[in-house]
Design a protein around this motif. Sequence first.
Motif, PDB file in Angstrom:
ATOM      1  N   THR A  61       0.866  -1.170   0.000  1.00 18.56           N
ATOM      2  CA  THR A  61       0.000   0.000   0.000  1.00 18.56           C
ATOM      3  C   THR A  61       0.904   1.222   0.000  1.00 18.56           C
ATOM      4  OG1 THR A  61      -1.619  -1.243   1.294  1.00 18.56           O
ATOM      5  CG2 THR A  61      -1.905   1.141   1.184  1.00 18.56           C
ATOM      6  N   PHE A  62       0.696   2.115  -0.965  1.00 20.89           N
ATOM      7  CA  PHE A  62       1.591   3.241  -1.211  1.00 20.89           C
ATOM      8  C   PHE A  62       0.827   4.552  -1.113  1.00 20.89           C
ATOM      9  CE2 PHE A  62       3.456   6.175  -4.436  1.00 20.89           C
ATOM     10  CZ  PHE A  62       4.718   6.335  -3.892  1.00 20.89           C
ATOM     11  N   LEU A  63       1.419   5.505  -0.409  1.00 17.85           N
ATOM     12  CA  LEU A  63       0.847   6.844  -0.268  1.00 17.85           C
ATOM     13  C   LEU A  63       1.814   7.847  -0.888  1.00 17.85           C
ATOM     14  CD1 LEU A  63      -1.409   8.616   0.895  1.00 17.85           C
ATOM     15  CD2 LEU A  63      -0.081   8.746   3.004  1.00 17.85           C
ATOM     16  N   PRO A  64       1.455   8.440  -2.043  1.00 19.27           N
ATOM     17  CA  PRO A  64       2.344   9.424  -2.679  1.00 19.27           C
ATOM     18  C   PRO A  64       2.522  10.663  -1.797  1.00 19.27           C
ATOM     19  CG  PRO A  64       0.684   8.649  -4.234  1.00 19.27           C
ATOM     20  CD  PRO A  64       0.281   8.159  -2.869  1.00 19.27           C
ATOM     21  N   ASP A  65       3.776  11.152  -1.716  1.00 18.68           N
ATOM     22  CA  ASP A  65       4.102  12.358  -0.947  1.00 18.68           C
ATOM     23  C   ASP A  65       4.473  13.524  -1.851  1.00 18.68           C
ATOM     24  OD1 ASP A  65       3.845  11.005   1.523  1.00 18.68           O
ATOM     25  OD2 ASP A  65       5.930  10.357   1.444  1.00 18.68           O
ATOM     26  N   ALA A  66       5.089  13.223  -3.006  1.00 18.04           N
ATOM     27  CA  ALA A  66       5.567  14.269  -3.909  1.00 18.04           C
ATOM     28  C   ALA A  66       5.758  13.675  -5.303  1.00 18.04           C
ATOM     29  CB  ALA A  66       6.888  14.851  -3.404  1.00 18.04           C
ATOM     30  N   LEU A  67       5.859  14.561  -6.258  1.00 14.98           N
ATOM     31  CA  LEU A  67       6.168  14.181  -7.633  1.00 14.98           C
ATOM     32  C   LEU A  67       7.666  14.385  -7.812  1.00 14.98           C
ATOM     33  CD1 LEU A  67       4.538  13.491 -10.281  1.00 14.98           C
ATOM     34  CD2 LEU A  67       4.669  15.926 -10.783  1.00 14.98           C
ATOM     35  N   THR A  68       8.335  13.397  -8.400  1.00 19.46           N
ATOM     36  CA  THR A  68       9.775  13.562  -8.626  1.00 19.46           C
ATOM     37  C   THR A  68      10.094  13.907 -10.080  1.00 19.46           C
ATOM     38  OG1 THR A  68      11.951  12.685  -8.064  1.00 19.46           O
ATOM     39  CG2 THR A  68      10.420  11.161  -9.086  1.00 19.46           C
ATOM     40  N   TYR A 134      15.377  11.314  -8.266  1.00 19.86           N
ATOM     41  CA  TYR A 134      15.020  11.172  -6.844  1.00 19.86           C
ATOM     42  C   TYR A 134      16.255  11.371  -5.964  1.00 19.86           C
ATOM     43  CZ  TYR A 134      14.323   8.596  -2.502  1.00 19.86           C
ATOM     44  OH  TYR A 134      14.309   8.227  -1.178  1.00 19.86           O
ATOM     45  N   LEU A 135      17.349  10.715  -6.320  1.00 14.76           N
ATOM     46  CA  LEU A 135      18.579  10.825  -5.528  1.00 14.76           C
ATOM     47  C   LEU A 135      19.167  12.236  -5.575  1.00 14.76           C
ATOM     48  CD1 LEU A 135      20.198   7.380  -6.386  1.00 14.76           C
ATOM     49  CD2 LEU A 135      19.172   8.076  -4.202  1.00 14.76           C
ATOM     50  N   ALA A 136      18.885  12.983  -6.646  1.00 15.51           N
ATOM     51  CA  ALA A 136      19.340  14.373  -6.773  1.00 15.51           C
ATOM     52  C   ALA A 136      18.444  15.335  -5.977  1.00 15.51           C
ATOM     53  CB  ALA A 136      19.373  14.779  -8.236  1.00 15.51           C
ATOM     54  N   GLY A 137      17.425  14.782  -5.330  1.00 14.59           N
ATOM     55  CA  GLY A 137      16.561  15.603  -4.483  1.00 14.59           C
ATOM     56  C   GLY A 137      15.419  16.296  -5.196  1.00 14.59           C
ATOM     57  N   LYS A 138      15.095  15.869  -6.399  1.00 16.44           N
ATOM     58  CA  LYS A 138      13.999  16.508  -7.128  1.00 16.44           C
ATOM     59  C   LYS A 138      12.662  16.110  -6.500  1.00 16.44           C
ATOM     60  CE  LYS A 138      16.590  17.116 -11.320  1.00 16.44           C
ATOM     61  NZ  LYS A 138      16.693  16.964 -12.753  1.00 16.44           N
ATOM     62  N   ARG A 139      11.948  17.131  -6.027  1.00 19.47           N
ATOM     63  CA  ARG A 139      10.653  16.933  -5.375  1.00 19.47           C
ATOM     64  C   ARG A 139       9.744  18.088  -5.770  1.00 19.47           C
ATOM     65  NH1 ARG A 139      13.875  13.555  -4.080  1.00 19.47           N
ATOM     66  NH2 ARG A 139      14.206  12.525  -2.108  1.00 19.47           N
ATOM     67  N   TYR A 140       8.516  17.762  -6.170  1.00 21.11           N
ATOM     68  CA  TYR A 140       7.544  18.775  -6.534  1.00 21.11           C
ATOM     69  C   TYR A 140       6.264  18.473  -5.770  1.00 21.11           C
ATOM     70  CZ  TYR A 140      11.066  19.227 -10.098  1.00 21.11           C
ATOM     71  OH  TYR A 140      12.271  19.375 -10.730  1.00 21.11           O
ATOM     72  N   PRO A 141       5.590  19.503  -5.260  1.00 20.99           N
ATOM     73  CA  PRO A 141       4.393  19.273  -4.443  1.00 20.99           C
ATOM     74  C   PRO A 141       3.264  18.633  -5.248  1.00 20.99           C
ATOM     75  CG  PRO A 141       4.658  21.615  -4.905  1.00 20.99           C
ATOM     76  CD  PRO A 141       5.882  20.920  -5.437  1.00 20.99           C
ATOM     77  N   LEU A 142       2.469  17.816  -4.572  1.00 21.65           N
ATOM     78  CA  LEU A 142       1.369  17.130  -5.231  1.00 21.65           C
ATOM     79  C   LEU A 142       0.354  18.122  -5.801  1.00 21.65           C
ATOM     80  CD1 LEU A 142       0.722  14.130  -2.821  1.00 21.65           C
ATOM     81  CD2 LEU A 142       2.001  14.154  -4.984  1.00 21.65           C
TER      82      LEU A 142
END
Length: 150
Positions: A61-68, A134-142
């Motif tokens: 079961t997976f809960l998305p936190d951010a878009l990479t 992902y490892l480079a820290g790319k994160r975008y808000p949902l």
Amino acid sequence: MIWKPNVTVAAIIEQSGKFLLVEEAQNGVGLRLNQPAGHLEAGETLCDACSREVLEETGYTFLPDALTGIYHWRAKRNGTTYLRFTYIGSITGHDPHRKLDEGIVRAAWFTLEEIQEKQPMHRSPMVLQSIEDYLAGKRYPLDLLKSGAL
């Protein structure tokens, strides 16, 4: 003729330095490695599609936190164009007895080095590229992506 890309979703799931991938049987090509991923279905949000695909392909079961990342790729083998929305998030449960989607041989955890070594088996170049992002820290808000009536 109307052309449109295939809209897909995928999940980057890391625990203790290992990434959850699926080994899938692909017709005419053999076994391939991919993130838990699949197509957006009618009436779904992108986040809901990602959670559903992770459950169907891994039993987690997976809960998305951010878009990479959002990836645009055209497969040379068949000319299909994909628009892939890749999420990161957390696992909130696991059913080890759940029957996995047809074609999924197994879900397994791999180190980055193992993933790099198995690059010829990747379903697409998006597999490694999204992990590197992902490892480079790319994160975008949902909330970057809007759903429903606007």
